[in-house]
Structures are given as structure tokens and as C-alpha cells.
Enzyme design. Structure first.
Site, PDB file in Angstrom:
ATOM      1  CG  HIS A 260      -1.712   1.266   1.368  1.00 41.72           C
ATOM      2  ND1 HIS A 260      -2.724   1.594   0.489  1.00 41.72           N
ATOM      3  CD2 HIS A 260      -1.623   2.296   2.235  1.00 41.72           C
ATOM      4  CE1 HIS A 260      -3.246   2.765   0.838  1.00 41.72           C
ATOM      5  NE2 HIS A 260      -2.591   3.205   1.898  1.00 41.72           N
ATOM      6  CB  CYS A 261       3.861   2.141   1.853  1.00 43.98           C
ATOM      7  SG  CYS A 261       3.046   1.813   3.436  1.00 43.98           S
ATOM      8  CG  LEU A 262       7.762   1.711  -1.037  1.00 45.79           C
ATOM      9  CD1 LEU A 262       9.063   1.126  -1.527  1.00 45.79           C
ATOM     10  CD2 LEU A 262       8.023   3.075  -0.421  1.00 45.79           C
ATOM     11  CB  ILE A 264      -0.301   4.453  -2.939  1.00 44.04           C
ATOM     12  CG1 ILE A 264      -0.865   3.323  -3.812  1.00 44.04           C
ATOM     13  CG2 ILE A 264      -1.387   5.477  -2.616  1.00 44.04           C
ATOM     14  CD1 ILE A 264      -1.946   2.511  -3.132  1.00 44.04           C
ATOM     15  CG  ASP A 265       2.039   5.957   1.230  1.00 48.40           C
ATOM     16  OD1 ASP A 265       0.845   5.808   0.899  1.00 48.40           O
ATOM     17  OD2 ASP A 265       2.550   5.363   2.187  1.00 48.40           O
TER      18      ASP A 265
END
Length: 419
Positions: A260-262, A264-265
């Protein structure tokens, strides 16, 4: 500080927080809109790698943990932590889950309560968006009536060293009194809380951490492409550079970035800069382009390798080792390994996959899940290492397989080609 905690979202962030809070003495209500999740939790079955069934059983046995879809069970809470997803929709931050969580919890906000957002998001979300949602639904005002803050999650699924309780926690509040209440809460949960001056700083902190990783992963991914074309072993160069005790941090290439992080963030930060300042965040956009195309590059390299053996991709037998986006987890969200597998199936390959951490997940059509046995290795034209789980026997892989394409630098030998 009271003892009733509500955690909205019982995923890879919210569930470990709920379990740790029970250990710290809180009465915890774990809210989730997913009835399947709630049913499993109340049956004592964890679906999160970092929360074992024994930990869940102990929390339930204490009588201080309840999983539910019913927001009415939040009544009388002292602290509420929101840990819902923040995806992208057509390149734009999607705050729908934060909005829905805020609207649902707002009627139960009472004077003296504290609400904390942990979801990764762009700077300004807590003060400019969530604040209004909570005030409208509660008919109260913050900071006069209730406290509001932001504390970015720093969960690293599958990391046995850095867990929730021993990872320093950034904390913030919309005023000094809110900061004190947020800090007091987390100091009961974690070993070290790090206060910052505002939620905007804390929100930017989280995006900085993930953008740093995203950009550096893109750097070594592109470097690996050019090193291969130059006839240089990029892994040897990385190992040598890693001996420098200052001014360098080790990053390694792979088939792309996932979770979910790299993926999208950093785009949240890029979107905020573009919207507020009218500028493009060129580092993020370039990193996105490089990392997004790594699965395609892996498929290209596999195609070239098969061609050298006189075999087309069509009807070739390919065994993929690892489907999760990172090692030692079963999380296949936004997994580059899945993208590689889908592309190979589309090209007509007969693809099997082995992943000891993946069982009930929906898998791409045409993919068969098998055990990572020597027999399966020997049947494949190519064994491709996509996720380097520790439970794989890499000596057996390179011994049993006719040819290995290794994107994670776990195998060596004359039959091994590395990314």
C-alpha cells in the site's frame, strides 16, 4: 487518560495496534466495515502475519477486545484511532474511507475525547478535512471540546526486529493540549514517542520516509538495467558500495515495488505539490515511471533468456517463487510479482507459483499454486525468484532447476542469471 480505545480499521495497521493496546490495559473496540474480517477475528482467526492466533486468543480471553461492525459500540470512547486505507483513484488521493470513518465515529465523540488519524495522507488532511467532518457530526469543536492529532503508522509487516512497540512513533496535535493527550496515549503503547509541532509536519514526515525509499529503489532499479547492458554485475557493485560506513545506504533492485505504501504514498505528495504550488514533483514522477515498468523489464529479460535456449514464451513452463510484494509475508496487494505472472500468462506461458505465505488469496486466472519442491523445479524451463522468502531452500533451487532467473540475488551458479 481514560481506558476505552476504539480502533477504526482492523487491517495490518489497526489490528496490531489493537492487540498492543489490550496488552497495555485498554478496553479495545476494533471496528471494521468488513464483516468477514470481524467474523474471523471473533472466531480467533488472525489474517495478519504480525498477529498470531495465540495473541488474538489472549486478547479475546482477557475480555478487553471486541471486533465489530457496529459503530454504536464506540459510545463512551476516550481515544479513537483511525487506520483506514487511503488509495489513489485515477491518480488523485481518495479520502473516502477517512471521510466515512470520521462521519461514523463523530456522533460518539464527547467532550474530553481524543481522535487520532494514522492513515497515510497528504499534508493538511487532519486539520483541513477530518477536523470538519468530526465537528459537523459531533456538533463539538476542536480543540475546545475534543483533541485531534495525527500519528503516521510505521508498521513493517514481517519485520521481527522492529515491531509496533519498539519503533519510535511520531505524534502531533492541532494544539499543545491535543499534542499532550496524543503523546500520553502513545507512550502507553510504544517505547518512544517523538513529538512534532503540527499534524502537517507529521503527515509530511510519513510521505518523506516512503518517498525516500521509493526514489532510491528506482535509482538502483534503473542502474540494474544499465549495468546489465554494460556487462557489469550490479550486485557486486552494491555489495562493494555497502562497505562504506558513511554517506551511503544500501538499496537493492527487484521486479518493482508493491504494497500500500511505496506505489501510492509518494503520489500523495506529488499531487499536493501540484495542486497547492503548481509544480511537478519530478523525482516522484520519474521514480513512479521506473518502478512501474520493472515487471515489464523482468518479463523482457525472461523472454530473452528463453530465446537463447531456443524456446518461445508461448507454452514454456515457468515456476515463479514468491507472489507477495515483500519477503516473509503473504500480502499480494499491488504486488509486482503478480504483475510479472499476469504478463507471462498473457503471453501464453504455463505458469506455476510457490509461496508458503499465500493460501486463500484470489490468484490470477491460469495460475497454479504448488509447493516449492525439487520436482517442481526440475519440471520448469525457468524458475524465476520474485520474492525472496526465507522459507525457500535456495541451494535446492539452483541445484534442481535447469535455469534460474533471480531478481533478488539469492542464487548463484552457472545456471543462474540475476537481474
Amino acid at each position: 487518560m481514560g481506558d476505552k480505545l476504539v480502533v477504526v480499521g482492523q487491517g495490518y495497521v489497526g489490528l496490531p495496534l489493537a492487540m498492543r493496546a489490550v496488552e497495555a490495559g485498554f478496553d479495545v473496540v476494533g471496528l471494521d466495515v468488513d464483516a468477514w474480517r470481524v467474523k474471523r477475528l471473533n472466531a480467533g482467526e488472525s489474517y495478519i502475519e504480525d498477529v498470531g492466533d495465540d495473541v488474538l486468543a489472549e486478547a479475546r480471553g482477557s475480555g478487553r477486545y471486541l471486533a465489530t461492525t457496529d459503530y454504536a459500540r464506540a459510545a463512551g470512547f476516550d481515544v479513537c484511532v483511525i487506520t483506514v486505507p487511503t488509495p489513489l483513484r485515477e491518480g488523485v488521493p481518495d479520502l473516502r474511507h477517512i471521510t466515512e470513518a470520521g462521519r461514523s465515529i463523530a456522533p460518539f465523540v464527547r467532550p474530553g475525547a481524543t481522535v487520532v488519524l494514522e492513515s497515510t495522507t497528504y499534508p493538511g488532511t487532519t486539520e483541513e478535512h477530518l477536523r470538519g467532518v468530526l465537528e459537523e457530526g459531533s456538533e463539538l469543536r476542536t480543540p475546545e471540546d475534543f483533541s485531534l492529532g495525527y500519528s503516521p503508522e510505521r508498521i513493517d509487516p514481517g519485520n521481527p526486529r522492529w515491531r509496533l512497540e519498539n519503533t519510535p512513533k511520531i505524534v502531533s496535535g492541532i494544539d499543545p493540549a491535543s499534542l499532550r493527550k496524543v503523546r500520553d496515549f502513545y507512550e502507553r503503547i510504544v517505547e518512544h514517542a517523538v513529538p512534532v509541532s503540527s499534524p502537517r509536519v507529521a503527515e509530511l514526515c510519513k510521505l518523506l520516509e516512503n518517498t525516500f525509499r521509493h526514489v532510491n529503489v528506482a535509482l538502483v532499479n534503473e542502474l540494474s538495467i544499465f549495468a546489465e547492458q554494460l556487462g557489469i554485475d550490479v550486485w557486486e557493485a552494491i555489495d562493494a558500495a555497502s562497505t562504506k560506513p558513511f554517506g551511503y545506504m544500501r538499496f537493492t533492485p527487484g521486479p518493482g515495488v508493491g504494497g500500500h505504501c511505496l506505489p501510492i504514498d509518494p503520489s500523495y505528495l506529488s499531487w499536493k505539490v501540484k495542486r497547492s504550488l503548481g509544480h511537478n514533483f519530478r523525482f516522484v514522477e520519474l521514480a513512479n515511471d521506473i518502478n512501474d515498468h520493472m515487471p515489464d523489464y523482468v518479463v523482457h529479460r525472461l523472454s530473452l533468456a528463453l530465446n537463447r535456449q531456443g524456446k518461445p514464451v508461448l507454452r514454456s513452463k515457468i515456476l515463479a517463487l514468491g507472489l507477495a510484494y515483500k519477503k516473509n509475508t503473504g500480502d499480494i496487494r499491488e504486488s509486482p510479482a503478480i504483475e510479472v505472472v499476469k504478463a507471462l500468462i498473457k503471453l501464453g506461458a504455463e505458469v506455476k507459483a510457490a509461496d508458503p505465505h499465500v493460501d486463500a488469496h484470489p490468484l490470477p486466472g491460469g495460475l497454479t499454486l504448488v509447493e516449492a519442491t525439487a520436482w517442481e523445479m526440475a519440471q520448469a524451463d525457468v524458475v524465476v525468484v520474485l520474492t525472496d522468502h526465507e522459507r525457500f531452500d535456495y541451494e535446492m533451487v539452483q541445484r534442481a532447476a535447469a535455469y534460474v532467473f533471480d531478481t533478488r540475488n539469492r542464487c548463484k551458479g552457472p545456471n543462474v542469471e540475476r537481474l
